[in-house]
Design a protein around this motif. Structure first.
Motif, PDB file in Angstrom:
ATOM      1  N   PRO A 174      46.232  36.262  35.561  1.00  0.00           N
ATOM      2  CA  PRO A 174      47.674  35.914  34.877  1.00  0.00           C
ATOM      3  C   PRO A 174      47.427  36.090  33.251  1.00  0.00           C
ATOM      4  O   PRO A 174      48.857  36.144  32.640  1.00  0.00           O
ATOM      5  CB  PRO A 174      48.205  34.657  35.393  1.00  0.00           C
ATOM      6  N   GLU A 175      46.704  36.036  32.765  1.00  0.00           N
ATOM      7  CA  GLU A 175      46.670  36.032  31.287  1.00  0.00           C
ATOM      8  C   GLU A 175      46.044  37.050  30.664  1.00  0.00           C
ATOM      9  O   GLU A 175      45.656  37.206  29.221  1.00  0.00           O
ATOM     10  CB  GLU A 175      45.614  34.720  30.746  1.00  0.00           C
ATOM     11  N   PHE A 176      45.798  38.224  31.426  1.00  0.00           N
ATOM     12  CA  PHE A 176      45.213  39.670  30.980  1.00  0.00           C
ATOM     13  C   PHE A 176      45.593  40.041  29.631  1.00  0.00           C
ATOM     14  O   PHE A 176      44.640  40.148  28.642  1.00  0.00           O
ATOM     15  CB  PHE A 176      45.222  40.397  32.027  1.00  0.00           C
ATOM     16  N   VAL A 177      46.982  40.275  29.407  1.00  0.00           N
ATOM     17  CA  VAL A 177      47.395  40.945  28.408  1.00  0.00           C
ATOM     18  C   VAL A 177      47.223  39.942  26.797  1.00  0.00           C
ATOM     19  O   VAL A 177      46.649  40.538  26.136  1.00  0.00           O
ATOM     20  CB  VAL A 177      48.961  41.111  28.400  1.00  0.00           C
ATOM     21  N   VAL A 178      47.378  38.524  27.071  1.00  0.00           N
ATOM     22  CA  VAL A 178      47.103  37.816  26.012  1.00  0.00           C
ATOM     23  C   VAL A 178      45.550  37.797  25.633  1.00  0.00           C
ATOM     24  O   VAL A 178      45.220  37.814  24.521  1.00  0.00           O
ATOM     25  CB  VAL A 178      47.527  36.323  26.130  1.00  0.00           C
ATOM     26  N   GLY A 232      40.088  53.674  18.258  1.00  0.00           N
ATOM     27  CA  GLY A 232      39.891  53.325  19.921  1.00  0.00           C
ATOM     28  C   GLY A 232      40.488  52.119  20.484  1.00  0.00           C
ATOM     29  O   GLY A 232      41.212  52.289  21.464  1.00  0.00           O
ATOM     30  N   SER A 233      40.195  51.117  19.905  1.00  0.00           N
ATOM     31  CA  SER A 233      40.717  49.772  20.399  1.00  0.00           C
ATOM     32  C   SER A 233      42.265  49.604  20.373  1.00  0.00           C
ATOM     33  O   SER A 233      42.857  49.175  21.137  1.00  0.00           O
ATOM     34  CB  SER A 233      40.093  48.671  19.529  1.00  0.00           C
ATOM     35  N   SER A 234      42.796  50.028  19.100  1.00  0.00           N
ATOM     36  CA  SER A 234      44.252  50.013  18.832  1.00  0.00           C
ATOM     37  C   SER A 234      44.857  50.923  20.000  1.00  0.00           C
ATOM     38  O   SER A 234      45.977  50.679  20.350  1.00  0.00           O
ATOM     39  CB  SER A 234      44.629  50.456  17.485  1.00  0.00           C
ATOM     40  N   SER A 235      44.137  52.014  20.381  1.00  0.00           N
ATOM     41  CA  SER A 235      45.033  53.141  21.108  1.00  0.00           C
ATOM     42  C   SER A 235      44.809  52.544  22.474  1.00  0.00           C
ATOM     43  O   SER A 235      45.754  52.594  23.344  1.00  0.00           O
ATOM     44  CB  SER A 235      44.499  54.612  21.153  1.00  0.00           C
ATOM     45  N   SER A 236      43.732  51.705  22.986  1.00  0.00           N
ATOM     46  CA  SER A 236      43.764  51.176  24.244  1.00  0.00           C
ATOM     47  C   SER A 236      44.715  50.285  24.609  1.00  0.00           C
ATOM     48  O   SER A 236      45.218  49.842  25.682  1.00  0.00           O
ATOM     49  CB  SER A 236      42.519  50.488  24.240  1.00  0.00           C
ATOM     50  N   ILE A 237      45.012  49.456  23.578  1.00  0.00           N
ATOM     51  CA  ILE A 237      46.170  48.356  23.719  1.00  0.00           C
ATOM     52  C   ILE A 237      47.642  49.029  23.340  1.00  0.00           C
ATOM     53  O   ILE A 237      48.579  48.170  23.729  1.00  0.00           O
ATOM     54  CB  ILE A 237      45.819  47.092  23.066  1.00  0.00           C
ATOM     55  N   GLY A 238      47.746  50.222  22.879  1.00  0.00           N
ATOM     56  CA  GLY A 238      49.011  50.776  22.579  1.00  0.00           C
ATOM     57  C   GLY A 238      49.440  50.409  21.269  1.00  0.00           C
ATOM     58  O   GLY A 238      50.721  50.528  21.024  1.00  0.00           O
TER      59      GLY A 238
END
Lengths: 152, 189
Positions: free
Chosen positions: A40-44, A84-90
């Protein structure tokens, strides 16, 4: 204490603006869809990791560009990771600056690189503040007993 | 004599007679140890191939994911798990190779970021193909590049597929399914 529906409306409006202004893209939507009862906390969690890593990357970039003889391969490597990391999270705007940043690395253009560093730092801080605001809104909704609206 | 042999095997043997005293049947009970299957042969993959269009195709698929970036690892792992895969993550080419080991390969699929420091995805794939002559895990590359040469090089080193970054669930699903189906076709030919 604002009513749940008011908070939810605020949330929808805020999220929509973030997409419209290009701060976030579909990758972020995907992240939200990946969140479920088992996590439930995946995004954070992912976004927090992104914040941690980004701050380290920004420091490394600053150090690398301050060297007497700049190692552009090293700089490019950091930017590549940030891209890479910024594109992974949008975090679209951060990614876009990274693209330009890489071009300057290839050209070994110090001025261009320094400008991009400032720009990417700026975009990073903006998206970080906006995501933190978004998470705060989510917390408010949950505490008021409501559920987070699903964005399409 | 039979009784002696069976007793040495720690089993039991007995005869049952019918009402008239004639031997009706012989029963034999022997205990065996279940062998550990260390080497999963390629045909294990057939479990994953002829499934109808559903994500049960990926259930139980053992995947090892190598990516040096923490954020990417977290996201890609979750995407794979959403498809039903069992995922192990490593952060370098070295770790990936040691997890695969020279004799044991519990992994069906290796997903490799091409751009890793120290040892990139190409090198890892080359080494996997060199060592793993009996068990060939399927290898899929992860790359932000859309260049033809990059993709060709992937095939040259023996990879089975390529997925573009940033990874989207649909793209991951399609490539995984395609790679598994192609592997299945090779088996049945």
């Amino acid at each position: 204490m604002a009513a749940v529906s008011q908070l939810q409306r605020q949330f929808i409006e805020y999220t929509t603006s973030l997409y419209n202004e290009g701060y976030l893209d579909d990758q972020f939507t995907q992240l939200q869809k990946l969140q479920d009862e088992s996590n439930p906390e995946f995004v954070v969690e992912v976004v927090s990791l992104f914040f941690e890593d980004s701050e380290k990357l920004l420091n490394n970039l600053a150090t690398a560009l301050q060297q007497k003889i700049v190692d552009y391969k090293q700089v490019d490597s950091h930017v590549h990771q940030f891209k890479g990391s910024s594109s992974s999270i949008g975090a679209q705007r951060v990614t876009n600056v990274c693209v330009h940043f890489r071009n300057y690395c290839e050209e070994k253009n110090l001025d261009g690189c320094l400008r991009c560093l400032q720009q990417v730092k700026h975009e990073y801080i903006l998206v970080r503040n906006k995501l933190e605001a978004l998470f705060r809104l989510e917390q408010q909704i949950l505490q008021a007993g409501g559920s987070i609206p699903m964005m399409e | 004599m039979c009784k002696k042999l069976v007793q040495m095997m720690q089993g039991k043997i007995w005869m049952s007679t019918n009402s008239q005293g004639y031997i009706q049947s012989t029963s034999l009970v022997l205990r065996f140890q279940i062998q550990q299957t260390f080497n999963r042969p390629m045909f294990d993959l057939t479990n994953f191939i002829d499934q109808p269009k559903s994500n049960s195709i990926f259930r139980g698929l053992q995947v090892i994911l190598a990516d040096d970036d923490g954020v990417n690892r977290m996201v890609t792992k979750k995407l794979l798990e959403k498809l039903g895969c069992q995922v192990t993550t490593v952060s370098s080419g070295f770790e990936c190779l040691s997890s695969l080991g020279p004799t044991m390969s519990p992994f069906h699929v290796v997903i490799l970021d091409l751009h890793m420091p120290e040892m990139d995805g190409f090198e890892v794939a080359t080494r996997i193909r060199k060592f793993r002559s009996r068990n060939r895990p399927l290898i899929i590359a992860l790359t932000a590049s859309a260049e033809e040469q990059v993709w060709e090089r992937c095939l040259q080193v023996g990879m089975n597929g390529v997925i573009r970054k940033p990874v989207l669930l649909r793209g991951l699903e399609i490539e995984l399914r395609t790679v598994l189906q192609r592997a299945g076709e090779r088996l049945s030919s």
